[in-house]
Design an enzyme around this catalytic site. Structure first.
Site, PDB file in Angstrom:
ATOM      1  N   ASP A   6      34.821 -67.570  11.404  1.00 57.60           N
ATOM      2  CA  ASP A   6      35.550 -66.728  12.365  1.00 57.60           C
ATOM      3  C   ASP A   6      35.650 -65.370  11.661  1.00 57.60           C
ATOM      4  O   ASP A   6      34.821 -65.085  10.781  1.00 57.60           O
ATOM      5  CB  ASP A   6      36.933 -67.331  12.693  1.00 57.60           C
ATOM      6  CG  ASP A   6      37.597 -66.679  13.907  1.00 57.60           C
ATOM      7  OD1 ASP A   6      37.267 -67.051  15.041  1.00 57.60           O
ATOM      8  OD2 ASP A   6      38.429 -65.760  13.727  1.00 57.60           O
ATOM      9  N   LYS A  21      41.913 -75.093  14.068  1.00 60.38           N
ATOM     10  CA  LYS A  21      41.634 -73.750  13.531  1.00 60.38           C
ATOM     11  C   LYS A  21      42.286 -73.652  12.163  1.00 60.38           C
ATOM     12  O   LYS A  21      43.267 -74.346  11.895  1.00 60.38           O
ATOM     13  CB  LYS A  21      42.234 -72.682  14.447  1.00 60.38           C
ATOM     14  CG  LYS A  21      41.625 -71.309  14.259  1.00 60.38           C
ATOM     15  CD  LYS A  21      40.381 -71.152  15.094  1.00 60.38           C
ATOM     16  CE  LYS A  21      39.638 -69.881  14.785  1.00 60.38           C
ATOM     17  NZ  LYS A  21      38.506 -69.678  15.728  1.00 60.38           N
TER      18      LYS A  21
HETATM   19  P1  NDP Z   1      33.599 -60.653  12.020  1.00 56.07           P
HETATM   20  O1  NDP Z   1      34.479 -60.744  10.842  1.00 56.07           O
HETATM   21  O2  NDP Z   1      32.136 -60.872  11.854  1.00 56.07           O
HETATM   22  O3  NDP Z   1      33.774 -59.251  12.762  1.00 56.07           O
HETATM   23  C1  NDP Z   1      35.020 -58.837  13.233  1.00 56.07           C
HETATM   24  C2  NDP Z   1      34.880 -57.431  13.757  1.00 56.07           C
HETATM   25  O4  NDP Z   1      36.079 -57.049  14.401  1.00 56.07           O
HETATM   26  C3  NDP Z   1      34.658 -56.420  12.635  1.00 56.07           C
HETATM   27  O5  NDP Z   1      33.916 -55.347  13.130  1.00 56.07           O
HETATM   28  C4  NDP Z   1      36.080 -56.008  12.303  1.00 56.07           C
HETATM   29  O6  NDP Z   1      36.172 -54.744  11.685  1.00 56.07           O
HETATM   30  C5  NDP Z   1      36.726 -55.988  13.667  1.00 56.07           C
HETATM   31  N1  NDP Z   1      38.143 -56.308  13.532  1.00 56.07           N
HETATM   32  C6  NDP Z   1      38.692 -57.430  13.017  1.00 56.07           C
HETATM   33  N2  NDP Z   1      40.021 -57.361  13.004  1.00 56.07           N
HETATM   34  C7  NDP Z   1      40.321 -56.160  13.524  1.00 56.07           C
HETATM   35  C8  NDP Z   1      41.533 -55.498  13.779  1.00 56.07           C
HETATM   36  N3  NDP Z   1      42.717 -56.077  13.499  1.00 56.07           N
HETATM   37  N4  NDP Z   1      41.465 -54.252  14.343  1.00 56.07           N
HETATM   38  C9  NDP Z   1      40.274 -53.672  14.619  1.00 56.07           C
HETATM   39  N5  NDP Z   1      39.075 -54.257  14.393  1.00 56.07           N
HETATM   40  C10 NDP Z   1      39.111 -55.479  13.868  1.00 56.07           C
HETATM   41  O7  NDP Z   1      34.192 -61.684  13.081  1.00 56.07           O
HETATM   42  P2  NDP Z   1      33.511 -62.318  14.377  1.00 56.07           P
HETATM   43  O8  NDP Z   1      32.563 -61.349  14.985  1.00 56.07           O
HETATM   44  O9  NDP Z   1      33.050 -63.665  14.012  1.00 56.07           O
HETATM   45  O10 NDP Z   1      34.776 -62.503  15.333  1.00 56.07           O
HETATM   46  C11 NDP Z   1      35.178 -61.524  16.289  1.00 56.07           C
HETATM   47  C12 NDP Z   1      36.048 -62.168  17.342  1.00 56.07           C
HETATM   48  O11 NDP Z   1      35.295 -63.198  18.008  1.00 56.07           O
HETATM   49  C13 NDP Z   1      37.305 -62.862  16.839  1.00 56.07           C
HETATM   50  O12 NDP Z   1      38.313 -62.770  17.834  1.00 56.07           O
HETATM   51  C14 NDP Z   1      36.878 -64.324  16.719  1.00 56.07           C
HETATM   52  O13 NDP Z   1      37.976 -65.194  16.783  1.00 56.07           O
HETATM   53  C15 NDP Z   1      35.994 -64.434  17.946  1.00 56.07           C
HETATM   54  N6  NDP Z   1      35.016 -65.522  17.963  1.00 56.07           N
HETATM   55  C16 NDP Z   1      34.129 -65.699  16.948  1.00 56.07           C
HETATM   56  C17 NDP Z   1      33.197 -66.709  17.019  1.00 56.07           C
HETATM   57  C18 NDP Z   1      32.157 -66.914  15.974  1.00 56.07           C
HETATM   58  O14 NDP Z   1      31.310 -67.794  16.156  1.00 56.07           O
HETATM   59  N7  NDP Z   1      32.121 -66.133  14.903  1.00 56.07           N
HETATM   60  C19 NDP Z   1      33.167 -67.652  18.161  1.00 56.07           C
HETATM   61  C20 NDP Z   1      34.093 -67.318  19.210  1.00 56.07           C
HETATM   62  C21 NDP Z   1      34.987 -66.304  19.090  1.00 56.07           C
HETATM   63  P3  NDP Z   1      36.383 -54.659  10.088  1.00 56.07           P
HETATM   64  O15 NDP Z   1      35.112 -55.183   9.501  1.00 56.07           O
HETATM   65  O16 NDP Z   1      36.641 -53.234   9.813  1.00 56.07           O
HETATM   66  O17 NDP Z   1      37.559 -55.543   9.801  1.00 56.07           O
HETATM   67  O1  2IT Z   2      36.579 -69.162  17.982  1.00 56.91           O
HETATM   68  C1  2IT Z   2      35.580 -69.899  17.851  1.00 56.91           C
HETATM   69  O2  2IT Z   2      35.170 -70.610  18.782  1.00 56.91           O
HETATM   70  C2  2IT Z   2      34.881 -69.886  16.567  1.00 56.91           C
HETATM   71  N1  2IT Z   2      35.274 -69.129  15.678  1.00 56.91           N
HETATM   72  C3  2IT Z   2      33.730 -70.821  16.338  1.00 56.91           C
HETATM   73  C4  2IT Z   2      34.219 -72.197  15.970  1.00 56.91           C
HETATM   74  C5  2IT Z   2      33.142 -73.166  15.546  1.00 56.91           C
HETATM   75  O3  2IT Z   2      33.543 -74.283  15.173  1.00 56.91           O
HETATM   76  O4  2IT Z   2      31.946 -72.852  15.579  1.00 56.91           O
END
Ligand code: NDP
Ligand code: 2IT
Length: 444
Positions: A166, A126
């Site tokens: 992420d 990561k």
């Molecule tokens: P994005 O940046 O696309 O979206 C994040 C969302 O969560 C936004 O709506 C953001 O609001 C909100 N958010 C982030 N930080 C905070 C905080 N501290 N308090 C309140 N709201 C918050 O990220 P992702 O959708 O990609 O990721 C979301 C979660 O999923 C994370 O935990 C990530 O690690 C996990 N994840 C992502 C994957 C991926 O493929 N993208 C795969 C597996 C897990 P704002 O815009 O206002 O900051």
């Molecule tokens: O938390 C996760 O699994 C991710 N942000 C996706 C990682 C990836 O390599 O696609």
């Protein structure tokens, strides 16, 4: 003292000020007690757990860049290459002001077991930075990404370490990072996933984490004789994971009625309008107030509150520790049936225990959000073959992978006497494969 307790104490002592990393290690090791105690003598002799909880390599670097006023800014970049027993390091990059080494280590540690559960050959890693993309111009984001990659490119490659997105890292950032890698290294290779479709990206990668979460959730519900159709669903977050979770939930007949960002949340009893949400978040990059302004049925509330809405299924898809004990109590009081994590470690340990004690089905993120990284691995396969599969092909493989993960997690929980405890099942199933590979490769 038991080996598990010794290693937890050691981690806390040797890594002060990293509470999220302590939490992730405790959650995993506590639920592995049953396996570790069976093999305690051998594992201790091999220092297996010390090797598991210490990253193979930890990189920290300076990222200087110039803002639109000509001012030089300096951020910190990280890449933690945690475990390469089953494949090249694989895991996302997070750009958010809260990023520090402890956050990246918790995410990298979780990623080891998640990647193992996918059944695909990817190790755990990561990275990220405390850079905040919010309010920055495209040029500033590009300048930051180019500087970040100028350093990171020395340590990654299609067969060594393959980052992805992420929080705060989506298609735009991956494009800038890929361009800079290619320019410096002179290599057109699958060094990043989540790329645009015109330069090696995979169809369905954008949707994969959210869709995968629903495939897993649906498999879990079915195994417990619950039909998702007609169920009210509370979702947090409004980013990549939340948007496509909402979309797939609707396709399966569920009714997602909430979403949130870091400033507030939406309650939309008629069901979230996904196209509007995508326009507000992916195109206009605005706050959720813009959603409420365009949608008469929606209420906007400042602050936190999604978990106070009466729902059958809760899908935390924003960030770590966003679902705490009081939220779990509110969900249980409102009759929630299932909680499935789209984010990484969104539920605190106390909240998870409370939900499980009250008979709520609980899907841990390392299993239920594994669809994103699994599809990244499918993108790597397509890049190696120099082919692109259709959306249907990738989506159907994703669905099969998520159903297999559920089956394996469910079986591991049963085998070890923890039927329906999917936290224990996921940790055991993920761990056993990594340990087998580590043992076979000797002390490295
Ligand atoms: P994005 O940046 O696309 O979206 C994040 C969302 O969560 C936004 O709506 C953001 O609001 C909100 N958010 C982030 N930080 C905070 C905080 N501290 N308090 C309140 N709201 C918050 O990220 P992702 O959708 O990609 O990721 C979301 C979660 O999923 C994370 O935990 C990530 O690690 C996990 N994840 C992502 C994957 C991926 O493929 N993208 C795969 C597996 C897990 P704002 O815009 O206002 O900051
Ligand atoms: O938390 C996760 O699994 C991710 N942000 C996706 C990682 C990836 O390599 O696609």
């Amino acid at each position: 003292m038991s080996y598990v307790d010794e290693v937890i104490d050691l981690i806390v002592k040797e890594n002060p000020d990293e509470p999220e990393f302590h939490q992730a290690v405790k959650e995993v090791l506590e639920s592995l007690r049953v396996v570790i105690e069976e093999n305690e003598e051998q594992y201790r002799k091999d220092a297996l757990l010390e090797r598991l909880v210490n990253p193979e390599r930890q990189l920290k670097f300076r990222v200087p860049w110039v803002d639109d006023n000509g001012q030089v800014q300096v951020n910190t970049g990280y890449r933690v290459q945690f475990n390469s027993a089953i494949g090249p390091y694989k895991g996302g990059l997070r750009f958010h002001p809260s990023v520090n080494v402890g956050i990246i280590k918790f995410l990298g540690f979780e990623q080891i077991f998640k990647n193992s559960l996918t059944g695909l050959p990817i190790g755990g890693g990561k990275g990220g930075s405390n850079f905040d993309p919010k309010g920055k111009s495209d040029r500033e984001v590009m300048a930051f990404c180019q500087s970040f990659m100028t350093e990171l490119c020395k340590y990654i490659g299609a067969d060594t370490d393959v980052p992805a997105g992420d929080i705060g890292v989506g298609g735009r950032e991956i494009g800038y990072l890929f361009g800079q890698y290619k320019r410096i290294q002179g290599l057109y290779e699958g060094v990043l996933t989540g790329k645009g479709l015109t330069f090696g990206g995979s169809l369905a990668r954008t949707e994969a984490t959210g869709y995968g979460l629903l495939y897993f959730t649906n498999a879990m519900l079915k195994a417990n004789d619950i039909d998702i159709a007609g169920k009210t669903i509370a979702v947090s977050g409004a980013g990549n994971v939340a948007i496509y979770a909402i979309q797939k939930a609707q396709q399966l007949g569920g009714n997602p009625v909430t979403c949130s960002d870091s400033t507030g949340w939406i309650y939309d009893p008629e069901g979230i309008d996904v196209e509007l949400l995508k326009e507000v978040k992916e195109v206009r990059r605005e706050r959720l107030t813009a959603y409420a302004e365009a949608r008469p049925s929606a209420e906007y509330h400042e602050g936190k509150g999604v978990w106070t809405v009466k729902c059958d299924i809760a899908l935390p898809c924003a960030t770590q520790n966003e679902l705490q004990l009081e939220d779990a109590k509110a969900l249980v009081a409102n009759g929630v049936l299932a909680v499935a994590e789209g984010a990484n470690m969104p539920t605190t340990i106390e909240a998870t225990e409370y939900l499980q004690e009250n008979g709520v089905l609980f899907a841990p993120g390392k299993a239920s959000n594994a669809g994103g990284v699994a599809t990244s691995a499918l993108e790597m396969s397509q890049n190696s073959q120099r082919l692109s599969w259709t959306f249907e092909e990738v989506d159907s493989r994703l669905q099969t992978i998520m159903e297999n993960i559920f089956a394996n997690v469910d079986a591991a929980a049963k085998d070890y006497g923890y039927e329906k405890n999917y936290v224990v099942g996921a940790n055991i199933a993920g761990f056993l494969k990594v340990v087998d590979a580590m043992n076979a490769q000797g002390i490295v």
